[in-house]
Design a protein around this motif. Structure first.
Motif, PDB file in Angstrom:
ATOM      1  N   PRO A 154       6.302 -53.667 -47.053  1.00  0.00           N
ATOM      2  CA  PRO A 154       7.791 -53.986 -46.841  1.00  0.00           C
ATOM      3  C   PRO A 154       8.336 -55.178 -47.100  1.00  0.00           C
ATOM      4  CG  PRO A 154       6.844 -52.441 -45.134  1.00  0.00           C
ATOM      5  CD  PRO A 154       5.903 -53.035 -45.863  1.00  0.00           C
ATOM      6  N   PRO A 155       7.863 -56.286 -46.650  1.00  0.00           N
ATOM      7  CA  PRO A 155       8.171 -57.625 -46.818  1.00  0.00           C
ATOM      8  C   PRO A 155       8.198 -57.933 -48.394  1.00  0.00           C
ATOM      9  CG  PRO A 155       6.851 -57.793 -45.277  1.00  0.00           C
ATOM     10  CD  PRO A 155       6.509 -56.628 -45.710  1.00  0.00           C
ATOM     11  N   ILE A 156       7.274 -57.483 -48.999  1.00  0.00           N
ATOM     12  CA  ILE A 156       7.132 -57.673 -50.652  1.00  0.00           C
ATOM     13  C   ILE A 156       8.397 -56.663 -51.265  1.00  0.00           C
ATOM     14  CG2 ILE A 156       5.723 -57.300 -52.350  1.00  0.00           C
ATOM     15  CD1 ILE A 156       3.278 -57.895 -50.808  1.00  0.00           C
ATOM     16  N   ALA A 157       8.342 -55.573 -50.775  1.00  0.00           N
ATOM     17  CA  ALA A 157       9.544 -54.603 -51.215  1.00  0.00           C
ATOM     18  C   ALA A 157      10.854 -55.280 -51.051  1.00  0.00           C
ATOM     19  CB  ALA A 157       9.273 -53.379 -50.636  1.00  0.00           C
ATOM     20  N   GLY A 158      11.057 -55.824 -49.700  1.00  0.00           N
ATOM     21  CA  GLY A 158      12.227 -56.458 -49.701  1.00  0.00           C
ATOM     22  C   GLY A 158      12.743 -57.657 -50.365  1.00  0.00           C
ATOM     23  N   TRP A 159      11.584 -58.409 -50.712  1.00  0.00           N
ATOM     24  CA  TRP A 159      11.869 -59.507 -51.604  1.00  0.00           C
ATOM     25  C   TRP A 159      12.250 -59.027 -52.964  1.00  0.00           C
ATOM     26  CZ3 TRP A 159       8.843 -60.703 -55.984  1.00  0.00           C
ATOM     27  CH2 TRP A 159       9.220 -62.052 -56.605  1.00  0.00           C
ATOM     28  N   ILE A 160      11.418 -57.832 -53.450  1.00  0.00           N
ATOM     29  CA  ILE A 160      11.767 -57.144 -54.780  1.00  0.00           C
ATOM     30  C   ILE A 160      13.139 -56.907 -54.913  1.00  0.00           C
ATOM     31  CG2 ILE A 160      11.199 -55.363 -56.429  1.00  0.00           C
ATOM     32  CD1 ILE A 160       8.177 -55.588 -55.425  1.00  0.00           C
ATOM     33  N   LEU A 235      16.582 -44.035 -35.975  1.00  0.00           N
ATOM     34  CA  LEU A 235      16.411 -45.302 -35.840  1.00  0.00           C
ATOM     35  C   LEU A 235      16.048 -45.943 -37.420  1.00  0.00           C
ATOM     36  CD1 LEU A 235      15.660 -47.904 -34.601  1.00  0.00           C
ATOM     37  CD2 LEU A 235      13.301 -47.254 -34.547  1.00  0.00           C
ATOM     38  N   THR A 236      15.363 -45.313 -38.161  1.00  0.00           N
ATOM     39  CA  THR A 236      15.105 -45.360 -39.597  1.00  0.00           C
ATOM     40  C   THR A 236      16.118 -45.371 -40.415  1.00  0.00           C
ATOM     41  OG1 THR A 236      12.807 -44.483 -39.478  1.00  0.00           O
ATOM     42  CG2 THR A 236      13.539 -45.032 -41.566  1.00  0.00           C
ATOM     43  N   PHE A 237      17.224 -44.456 -40.201  1.00  0.00           N
ATOM     44  CA  PHE A 237      18.226 -44.331 -41.291  1.00  0.00           C
ATOM     45  C   PHE A 237      19.222 -45.507 -40.623  1.00  0.00           C
ATOM     46  CE2 PHE A 237      17.379 -39.727 -41.798  1.00  0.00           C
ATOM     47  CZ  PHE A 237      16.599 -39.802 -42.752  1.00  0.00           C
ATOM     48  N   THR A 238      19.429 -45.950 -39.635  1.00  0.00           N
ATOM     49  CA  THR A 238      20.439 -46.635 -39.036  1.00  0.00           C
ATOM     50  C   THR A 238      20.093 -47.864 -39.019  1.00  0.00           C
ATOM     51  OG1 THR A 238      21.195 -44.925 -37.619  1.00  0.00           O
ATOM     52  CG2 THR A 238      22.145 -46.805 -37.123  1.00  0.00           C
ATOM     53  N   VAL A 239      18.713 -48.425 -38.565  1.00  0.00           N
ATOM     54  CA  VAL A 239      18.495 -49.885 -38.527  1.00  0.00           C
ATOM     55  C   VAL A 239      18.792 -50.850 -39.665  1.00  0.00           C
ATOM     56  CG1 VAL A 239      16.484 -51.261 -38.443  1.00  0.00           C
ATOM     57  CG2 VAL A 239      17.178 -49.885 -36.418  1.00  0.00           C
ATOM     58  N   PRO A 240      18.483 -50.189 -40.784  1.00  0.00           N
ATOM     59  CA  PRO A 240      18.791 -51.054 -42.087  1.00  0.00           C
ATOM     60  C   PRO A 240      20.269 -51.564 -42.461  1.00  0.00           C
ATOM     61  CG  PRO A 240      17.298 -49.600 -42.624  1.00  0.00           C
ATOM     62  CD  PRO A 240      17.823 -49.037 -41.500  1.00  0.00           C
ATOM     63  N   LEU A 241      21.133 -50.438 -42.063  1.00  0.00           N
ATOM     64  CA  LEU A 241      22.699 -50.804 -42.033  1.00  0.00           C
ATOM     65  C   LEU A 241      22.966 -51.558 -40.556  1.00  0.00           C
ATOM     66  CD1 LEU A 241      23.700 -47.207 -43.012  1.00  0.00           C
ATOM     67  CD2 LEU A 241      23.550 -49.185 -44.608  1.00  0.00           C
ATOM     68  N   PHE A 242      22.144 -51.397 -39.834  1.00  0.00           N
ATOM     69  CA  PHE A 242      22.802 -52.156 -38.590  1.00  0.00           C
ATOM     70  C   PHE A 242      22.416 -53.637 -38.507  1.00  0.00           C
ATOM     71  CE2 PHE A 242      21.208 -53.799 -34.347  1.00  0.00           C
ATOM     72  CZ  PHE A 242      22.309 -53.640 -33.496  1.00  0.00           C
ATOM     73  N   ILE A 243      21.140 -53.942 -38.999  1.00  0.00           N
ATOM     74  CA  ILE A 243      20.859 -55.329 -39.622  1.00  0.00           C
ATOM     75  C   ILE A 243      21.667 -55.906 -40.542  1.00  0.00           C
ATOM     76  CG2 ILE A 243      18.751 -56.662 -40.707  1.00  0.00           C
ATOM     77  CD1 ILE A 243      16.814 -54.562 -39.722  1.00  0.00           C
ATOM     78  N   VAL A 244      22.004 -55.397 -41.653  1.00  0.00           N
ATOM     79  CA  VAL A 244      22.794 -55.890 -42.672  1.00  0.00           C
ATOM     80  C   VAL A 244      24.448 -56.095 -42.095  1.00  0.00           C
ATOM     81  CG1 VAL A 244      23.837 -55.529 -44.807  1.00  0.00           C
ATOM     82  CG2 VAL A 244      21.661 -55.121 -44.515  1.00  0.00           C
ATOM     83  N   LEU A 256      11.281 -57.308 -43.569  1.00  0.00           N
ATOM     84  CA  LEU A 256      10.539 -57.905 -42.504  1.00  0.00           C
ATOM     85  C   LEU A 256      10.572 -57.002 -41.186  1.00  0.00           C
ATOM     86  CD1 LEU A 256      11.778 -61.674 -42.757  1.00  0.00           C
ATOM     87  CD2 LEU A 256       9.451 -60.669 -43.304  1.00  0.00           C
ATOM     88  N   TYR A 257      11.557 -56.304 -41.032  1.00  0.00           N
ATOM     89  CA  TYR A 257      11.495 -55.470 -39.654  1.00  0.00           C
ATOM     90  C   TYR A 257      10.587 -54.371 -40.012  1.00  0.00           C
ATOM     91  CZ  TYR A 257      13.035 -50.795 -38.385  1.00  0.00           C
ATOM     92  OH  TYR A 257      12.916 -49.437 -37.893  1.00  0.00           O
ATOM     93  N   ALA A 258      10.277 -53.846 -41.223  1.00  0.00           N
ATOM     94  CA  ALA A 258       9.175 -52.845 -41.095  1.00  0.00           C
ATOM     95  C   ALA A 258       7.961 -53.269 -41.184  1.00  0.00           C
ATOM     96  CB  ALA A 258       9.529 -52.002 -42.531  1.00  0.00           C
ATOM     97  N   GLY A 259       7.568 -54.611 -41.960  1.00  0.00           N
ATOM     98  CA  GLY A 259       6.358 -55.411 -41.736  1.00  0.00           C
ATOM     99  C   GLY A 259       5.997 -55.613 -40.480  1.00  0.00           C
ATOM    100  N   TYR A 309      13.880 -58.906 -33.388  1.00  0.00           N
ATOM    101  CA  TYR A 309      12.449 -59.036 -33.786  1.00  0.00           C
ATOM    102  C   TYR A 309      11.609 -59.223 -32.699  1.00  0.00           C
ATOM    103  CZ  TYR A 309      13.614 -60.252 -38.729  1.00  0.00           C
ATOM    104  OH  TYR A 309      14.212 -60.244 -39.837  1.00  0.00           O
ATOM    105  N   TRP A 310      11.816 -59.816 -31.515  1.00  0.00           N
ATOM    106  CA  TRP A 310      11.042 -59.949 -30.391  1.00  0.00           C
ATOM    107  C   TRP A 310      10.954 -58.508 -29.748  1.00  0.00           C
ATOM    108  CZ3 TRP A 310       7.817 -63.200 -28.851  1.00  0.00           C
ATOM    109  CH2 TRP A 310       7.956 -64.640 -29.318  1.00  0.00           C
ATOM    110  N   LEU A 311      12.087 -57.530 -29.933  1.00  0.00           N
ATOM    111  CA  LEU A 311      11.880 -56.176 -29.462  1.00  0.00           C
ATOM    112  C   LEU A 311      10.948 -55.237 -30.083  1.00  0.00           C
ATOM    113  CD1 LEU A 311      15.378 -55.234 -28.363  1.00  0.00           C
ATOM    114  CD2 LEU A 311      13.576 -55.384 -26.848  1.00  0.00           C
ATOM    115  N   LEU A 312      10.703 -55.801 -31.377  1.00  0.00           N
ATOM    116  CA  LEU A 312       9.722 -55.014 -32.254  1.00  0.00           C
ATOM    117  C   LEU A 312       8.369 -54.819 -31.625  1.00  0.00           C
ATOM    118  CD1 LEU A 312      10.701 -56.184 -35.884  1.00  0.00           C
ATOM    119  CD2 LEU A 312      11.516 -54.160 -34.539  1.00  0.00           C
ATOM    120  N   LEU A 313       7.951 -55.356 -30.636  1.00  0.00           N
ATOM    121  CA  LEU A 313       6.690 -55.078 -29.946  1.00  0.00           C
ATOM    122  C   LEU A 313       6.803 -53.863 -29.211  1.00  0.00           C
ATOM    123  CD1 LEU A 313       6.423 -58.641 -27.765  1.00  0.00           C
ATOM    124  CD2 LEU A 313       4.808 -57.732 -29.836  1.00  0.00           C
TER     125      LEU A 313
END
Length: 403
Positions: A154-160, A235-244, A256-259, A309-313
């Motif tokens: 995911p971090p690599i895909a995000g960079w791409i 969560l999966t569908f909503t979080v990318p839009l929520f982050i942005v 980064l969230y996925a990774g 990011y801390w909540l990702l635990l």
């Protein structure tokens, strides 16, 4: 004892599961960004596409699961589903339009989606034949390899996606599907890797349906898994839009969230493997639903990407349980029918996709992603309640092998 292959089968299956993980890790975090944000599909259209794919996927998965227990060589089904993935995601990369996305996700991916469960069905049967004492361990170990892909990719895909084009993630997935197909084509060249588990014989006078019947507790457990996994899909569908949109992040932050979540999952899976010796799978899966509800609910209140990011635990722990303990739980559902039981993994995932997509389409029409996450938290609690309510006698008890 079955004849041993000269091929490094375990290494090949591990590599296969890594590339299988890449197919999901490279694309799943970006599905709503591609469909809604980039191709300008309305949330309703996007949800309809995902819902149609889910319905067709359910039918395909059950059919292939039933057929796989009767075929002398189940490897062919993996090859067919992998090549469907090459086509589906290759279409989106080569022709990035609303209609290519619609056709690929609604009509072709339902076939490709069965690749994951067919791989695990083959893995289970192969090790039952060659090393039965380690069969469950190998299933768990190879699922961990799948998770490693989610740590790395995911971090690599995000960079791409950020530096080049977001559609390049579908090229990565298409090539990874090709790698899965290539590995199984190589296995098919060796006759000793062809394995089959004979389904149990029906008693005289009994019907086929009676041999496929599921106990009420198992049905409740599967329904609970569907609902809890639907919460994860919301969560999966909503979080990318929520982050942005709400947290001020970028597509790189989505990767980064996925990774980070996957990196947390890997050690959590080892912990959960130990906990399955102390408590029943129903106990752990019910608890996982509550952990996911806590994460989704708290995330909906945040305004800081750092706190997210801390909540990702919590997200990593809950996801690890729902994505690892569910495999042996589901594979034990129908006695003696590994392929059909494993196909229920797809049914659970596809039904969850359908519910999650419908909820996403209805809840995000006004662009309120916080409210959507709040509802997702409630869905997770409801799923945990179904699992616990249908199996309350097993809560807190040790795992017992099913007959």
């Amino acid at each position: 004892m079955a004849a041993r292959s000269r091929l490094p089968v375990t290494a090949l299956l591990g590599t296969n599961m890594f590339f299988s993980g890449v197919t999901y890790a490279a694309t799943l975090p970006y599905a709503s960004l591609v469909g809604v944000d980039t191709l300008s599909l309305s949330p309703g259209w996007f949800a309809t596409v995902m819902a149609i794919g889910s319905v067709l996927g359910t039918l395909v998965s059950l059919t292939l699961g039933y057929v796989s227990d009767k075929l002398p060589d189940r490897r062919l089904l993996v090859l067919i589903t992998a090549l469907s993935g090459v086509l589906a995601h290759g279409m989106i990369y080569a022709w990035p339009t609303q209609w290519s996305f619609t056709l690929a996700m609604a009509l072709v991916m339902p076939i490709a989606g069965a690749c994951y469960s067919q791989c695990f069905a083959y893995i289970r049967v192969y090790y039952v034949r060659h090393d039965p004492a380690r069969a469950d361990f190998m299933v768990t170990a190879l699922r961990t390899v799948f998770t490693i892909a989610w740590i790395v990719v995911p971090p690599i895909a995000g960079w791409i996606a950020a530096e080049f084009s977001i559609f390049n993630v579908y090229l990565v997935s298409s090539l990874s599907h090709a790698a899965v197909g290539g590995i199984f084509a190589l296995l098919m060249a060796d006759r000793t890797t062809a394995v089959r588990m004979e389904p149990p014989q029906r008693a005289e006078g009994t019907s086929l349906l009676s041999s496929l019947a599921l106990p009420l507790g198992t049905l409740a457990g599967l329904l609970g898994l569907v609902v809890m996994t639907a919460a994860m899909r919301i969560l999966t569908f909503t979080v990318p839009l929520f982050i942005v949109t709400d947290l001020g992040g970028t597509v790189t932050d989505v990767g980064l969230y996925a990774g980070i979540t996957a990196a947390i999952e890997a050690p959590c899976m080892l912990l959960l493997a130990y906990l399955t010796t102390l408590w029943s799978k129903e106990t752990l899966l019910s608890a996982a639903g509550l952990v996911m509800a806590l994460f989704i609910g708290l995330a909906s209140l945040l305004t800081s990407l750092t706190m997210f990011y801390w909540l990702l635990l919590l997200n990593g722990l809950g996801t690890a349980a729902l994505m690892s303990i569910n495999i042996p739980y589901i594979q034990d559902a129908i006695k003696g029918r590994v392929g059909l039981s494993t196909s229920l993994m797809d049914v659970v995932a596809i039904a969850a996709n359908l519910l999650g997509a419908m909820a996403f389409g209805l809840l995000t029409t006004g662009g309120n992603y916080r409210f959507t996450l709040m509802v997702g938290a409630g869905v997770a609690v409801f799923g945990a309640a179904i699992m616990a309510g249908g199996n309350w006698r097993r809560l807190g008890s040790r795992a017992v092998a099913r007959a």
